[in-house]
Design an enzyme around this catalytic site. Sequence first.
Site, PDB file in Angstrom:
ATOM      1  N   CYS A  31      -0.527   4.147   2.086  1.00  0.00           N
ATOM      2  CA  CYS A  31      -0.392   3.760   3.512  1.00  0.00           C
ATOM      3  C   CYS A  31       0.994   4.406   3.916  1.00  0.00           C
ATOM      4  O   CYS A  31       1.382   4.806   4.718  1.00  0.00           O
ATOM      5  CB  CYS A  31      -0.673   2.553   3.972  1.00  0.00           C
ATOM      6  SG  CYS A  31      -2.130   1.778   3.217  1.00  0.00           S
ATOM      7  N   ASP A  32       2.161   3.670   3.238  1.00  0.00           N
ATOM      8  CA  ASP A  32       3.305   3.675   3.528  1.00  0.00           C
ATOM      9  C   ASP A  32       4.433   4.410   2.922  1.00  0.00           C
ATOM     10  O   ASP A  32       5.635   4.504   3.281  1.00  0.00           O
ATOM     11  CB  ASP A  32       3.882   2.309   3.381  1.00  0.00           C
ATOM     12  CG  ASP A  32       3.176   1.405   4.375  1.00  0.00           C
ATOM     13  OD1 ASP A  32       2.623   1.894   5.393  1.00  0.00           O
ATOM     14  OD2 ASP A  32       3.108   0.032   4.227  1.00  0.00           O
ATOM     15  N   CYS A  35       0.929  -1.092   0.134  1.00  0.00           N
ATOM     16  CA  CYS A  35      -0.054   0.004   0.033  1.00  0.00           C
ATOM     17  C   CYS A  35       0.824   1.179  -0.087  1.00  0.00           C
ATOM     18  O   CYS A  35       1.498   1.775   1.002  1.00  0.00           O
ATOM     19  CB  CYS A  35      -0.880   0.223   1.198  1.00  0.00           C
ATOM     20  SG  CYS A  35      -2.161   1.365   1.146  1.00  0.00           S
TER      21      CYS A  35
END
Length: 311
Positions: free
Chosen positions: A138-139, A135
Amino acid sequence: MQKEKLIIIGSGPAGLTAAVYSARADLKPLVFEGETPGGQLMGTTEIENWPGAQEGLMGPQLMNQMREQAKRFGARTEFKKIEKVDFSDAKNLKLWSGDEEYRAEAVIIATGASARWLKLGKGEEKYWGKGYTACATCDGAFYRDKVVAVVGGGDSACEEAHFLTRFASKVYQIYRGPKEKMRASKPMQKRVFEHEKIEMIFNKNVTDLRGEEKLQSVELTDSETNETSELKIDGLFMAIGHNPNTGIFEGQLDLHENRYLEVTDNTKSRVPSVFIAGDCADWRYRQAVTAAGYGCMAALDTEKYLESLKD
Ligand code: NDP
């Protein structure tokens, strides 16, 4: 056989938000947490884009808090998986976990999707969250000024590669096929081909992950010649698709060709007492916050449906 008013299948942000809302509406939901209690966020580290979490928070922490919040209002959770359903009678929905049978007046499906991983069988889990993730949204921000690679040749991979250029100093996009076979739309391809930070690598499979504590490099194997090479990177982002967790609904509900559940009017299925929320029906946004939003909508629609039975 156990009779329930409302059963929620799934315990990611969609399922647990539905649980919070429906428990507050006194529907006393029973949540089946499934194989991965807490869902995909249990495999992430810090979440920086959850609105209101100013300093960020850890994925497992968020999911544990959601579960406790739902329980505070009367939701019950079972660490069991629903393995079979029979929705042929909308007024008497049947569900099974092993040999145990459950009946419900309404069901919210929030079974989510699972990111596809490489299946190298060589301790991939060791690097999960330590340089190996699925992701970028997200990261990505953890890879400022680092070198990263995205695996895949679809729209997701291109989108993630492009997104990662905001942070990373260099982004490789590794596709197993030749340029002409890339599934991504032409405009998406153009975006990555023309970006100065992105370098495309064609005809290569990632066949090994290497590093000490964290991922430091990957082995690439040429799809045609089988020749191997090493690529030094700080992060590897998988974007080779997701599989919706919808197998048990085949024949019971409508599925799209890509096996995601078909939804009408935001949360409705073809069975009036069965509602759908989150990633099991959403291959576009796939965010925790959107899944939570769908969970809320499904709970409100379920409440309305159950209320209508009293008329
Ligand atoms: P896709 O199924 O479109 O693409 C998956 C990619 O991963 C392909 O390049 C595939 O290669 C590759 N792949 C699959 N398995 C492996 C493996 N084991 N090893 C290496 N590579 C592998 O998935 P996406 O998530 O990209 O897209 C899903 C859907 O969502 C699509 O319909 C897409 O258009 C849509 N989408 C739209 C967006 C937008 O419009 N903004 C953004 C993101 C997604 P191969 O081609 O060789 O099979």
